[in-house]
Enzyme design. Structure first.
Site, PDB file in Angstrom:
ATOM      1  N   ASN A 146       0.369  -1.688   8.563  1.00 17.44           N
ATOM      2  CA  ASN A 146       1.400  -1.511   7.532  1.00 17.44           C
ATOM      3  C   ASN A 146       1.228  -0.089   7.007  1.00 17.44           C
ATOM      4  O   ASN A 146       0.299   0.185   6.255  1.00 17.44           O
ATOM      5  CB  ASN A 146       1.195  -2.544   6.416  1.00 17.44           C
ATOM      6  CG  ASN A 146       2.150  -2.325   5.240  1.00 17.44           C
ATOM      7  OD1 ASN A 146       3.070  -1.502   5.323  1.00 17.44           O
ATOM      8  ND2 ASN A 146       1.942  -3.059   4.157  1.00 17.44           N
ATOM      9  N   LYS A 177       2.997   1.425   4.950  1.00 22.27           N
ATOM     10  CA  LYS A 177       3.469   1.581   3.563  1.00 22.27           C
ATOM     11  C   LYS A 177       4.320   2.858   3.467  1.00 22.27           C
ATOM     12  O   LYS A 177       5.006   3.186   4.418  1.00 22.27           O
ATOM     13  CB  LYS A 177       2.284   1.560   2.588  1.00 22.27           C
ATOM     14  CG  LYS A 177       1.392   0.327   2.818  1.00 22.27           C
ATOM     15  CD  LYS A 177       0.387   0.070   1.737  1.00 22.27           C
ATOM     16  CE  LYS A 177      -0.406  -1.189   2.071  1.00 22.27           C
ATOM     17  NZ  LYS A 177      -1.371  -1.540   1.044  1.00 22.27           N
ATOM     18  N   HIS A 211       5.198  -8.716   0.412  1.00 21.30           N
ATOM     19  CA  HIS A 211       3.941  -7.994   0.198  1.00 21.30           C
ATOM     20  C   HIS A 211       3.664  -7.921  -1.305  1.00 21.30           C
ATOM     21  O   HIS A 211       4.593  -7.773  -2.101  1.00 21.30           O
ATOM     22  CB  HIS A 211       4.025  -6.589   0.803  1.00 21.30           C
ATOM     23  CG  HIS A 211       2.699  -5.908   0.863  1.00 21.30           C
ATOM     24  ND1 HIS A 211       2.142  -5.313  -0.246  1.00 21.30           N
ATOM     25  CD2 HIS A 211       1.798  -5.768   1.875  1.00 21.30           C
ATOM     26  CE1 HIS A 211       0.953  -4.831   0.092  1.00 21.30           C
ATOM     27  NE2 HIS A 211       0.719  -5.088   1.369  1.00 21.30           N
ATOM     28  N   GLU A 228       2.702  -5.614  -3.114  1.00 21.37           N
ATOM     29  CA  GLU A 228       3.255  -4.410  -3.759  1.00 21.37           C
ATOM     30  C   GLU A 228       4.736  -4.589  -4.056  1.00 21.37           C
ATOM     31  O   GLU A 228       5.246  -4.079  -5.057  1.00 21.37           O
ATOM     32  CB  GLU A 228       2.997  -3.178  -2.863  1.00 21.37           C
ATOM     33  CG  GLU A 228       1.523  -2.783  -2.889  1.00 21.37           C
ATOM     34  CD  GLU A 228       1.008  -2.133  -1.609  1.00 21.37           C
ATOM     35  OE1 GLU A 228       1.826  -1.691  -0.779  1.00 21.37           O
ATOM     36  OE2 GLU A 228      -0.223  -2.079  -1.451  1.00 21.37           O
ATOM     37  N   GLU A 265      -3.466 -11.919   1.900  1.00 24.58           N
ATOM     38  CA  GLU A 265      -3.901 -10.626   1.382  1.00 24.58           C
ATOM     39  C   GLU A 265      -4.318 -10.762  -0.083  1.00 24.58           C
ATOM     40  O   GLU A 265      -3.470 -10.682  -0.986  1.00 24.58           O
ATOM     41  CB  GLU A 265      -2.756  -9.609   1.471  1.00 24.58           C
ATOM     42  CG  GLU A 265      -2.332  -9.291   2.885  1.00 24.58           C
ATOM     43  CD  GLU A 265      -1.804  -7.859   3.009  1.00 24.58           C
ATOM     44  OE1 GLU A 265      -2.320  -7.139   3.861  1.00 24.58           O
ATOM     45  OE2 GLU A 265      -0.916  -7.467   2.238  1.00 24.58           O
ATOM     46  N   GLY A 314      -6.457  -1.926  -0.672  1.00 30.06           N
ATOM     47  CA  GLY A 314      -6.645  -0.517  -1.013  1.00 30.06           C
ATOM     48  C   GLY A 314      -7.826  -0.261  -1.928  1.00 30.06           C
ATOM     49  O   GLY A 314      -7.909   0.783  -2.568  1.00 30.06           O
ATOM     50  N   SER A 348      -8.312  -4.099   2.900  1.00 25.44           N
ATOM     51  CA  SER A 348      -9.457  -3.263   3.260  1.00 25.44           C
ATOM     52  C   SER A 348     -10.121  -3.677   4.577  1.00 25.44           C
ATOM     53  O   SER A 348     -11.334  -3.547   4.727  1.00 25.44           O
ATOM     54  CB  SER A 348     -10.483  -3.220   2.125  1.00 25.44           C
ATOM     55  OG  SER A 348      -9.892  -2.677   0.954  1.00 25.44           O
TER      56      SER A 348
END
Ligand code: 13P
Length: 256
Positions: free
Chosen positions: A13, A15, A99, A101, A171, A177, A217
């Site tokens: 991904n 992003k 996701h 985010e 996730e 991250g 991660s």
């Protein structure tokens, strides 16, 4: 991983990273390093504007192209949005939906996630549906309830014959991250729970066939241990998918 029953899928991904020019350089490298992948499917989920470049660059390779989002309506007056059929028409195979985010910064809810899964499936795309808990939720002991609810809400109304087209990505938000990876046991525990939830709705055969990824991660160092877990069928990789050597090492770990 359990290749007897389901596909192993490693998806990058990107992003909001890589211009088309930068992305082309990365894909040209990956084409060399992961040309011989046999046992797992490799996907790169690139920004919308990089998609035509990625489709061209990966033509005649085994690497598939994915998008990172789509709109929940089929077409219409939604300025700035991109539909499932637009992605399909370009040759996109996968699309990330829900996701964290998107949920955190763009107001996506379990309900929009569910609608997006339906439009994606209707267009013949494979959704990669993300679920995961915050650190606060984990610490208050509600991870299992929350994930079960997210999975049920995401899959509401999805017919049994379509369930195998869906990939679920666990996730944990606290691992995204942050360089704080879930332990292999934590990852497997939740992936197993997701499979059990699917089993209750769709039965044992369907549950056995669904690919469930871990994301957060995952990197060249920890991929092997995570992928060795029986219910972790691949990875959704952020940061480490932006560097060809790291992504290649993860793919190799999945290809063993
Ligand atoms: P990182 O691998 O950078 O933690 O990101 C994970 C992720 O959000 C993939 O969708």
């Amino acid at each position: 991983m359990n290749r007897r029953y389901r596909k192993t899928i490693i998806a990058g991904n990107w992003k909001m990273n890589k211009t088309a020019t930068e992305g082309k350089a990365l894909l040209d490298e990956l084409k060399q390093t992961i040309a011989r992948v046999k046992w797992c499917e490799v996907v790169v989920c690139v920004p919308f504007v990089d998609i035509p470049m990625a489709i061209r660059a990966l033509k005649d390779t085994r690497i598939a192209v994915g998008a990172q989002n789509l709109h929940q309506e089929q077409s219409g007056a939604y300025t700035g949005e991109v539909s499932a059929s637009m992605l399909k028409d370009l040759g996109v195979k996968y699309v990330i939906i829900g996701h964290s985010e998107r949920r955190q910064y763009f107001g996506e809810t379990d309900s929009t996630v569910n609608k997006k899964i339906h439009v994606a499936l209707e267009a013949g795309l494979h959704p990669i549906v993300c679920v995961g808990e915050t650190l606060e939720q984990r610490e208050s002991g509600i991870t299992a309830e929350l994930i079960t609810m997210q999975v049920k809400a995401a899959l509401a109304g999805v017919p049994a014959e379509k369930i195998r087209s869906i990939v679920i990505a666990y996730e944990p938000i606290w691992a995204i991250g942050t360089c704080k990876t879930a332990t292999a046991e934590q990852a497997n525990e939740v992936c197993e729970l997701i499979r059990a939830t699917i089993r209750k709705i769709y039965g044992a055969r369907a549950a056995r066939a669904v690919t469930i990824q871990y994301g957060g991660s995952m990197n060249a160092k920890n991929a092997q241990e995570l992928l060795a877990q029986p219910d972790v069928d691949g990875g959704l990789i952020g940061g480490a998918s932006l560097k060809a050597p790291d992504f290649t090492t993860i793919v190799e770990a999945a290809n063993q």
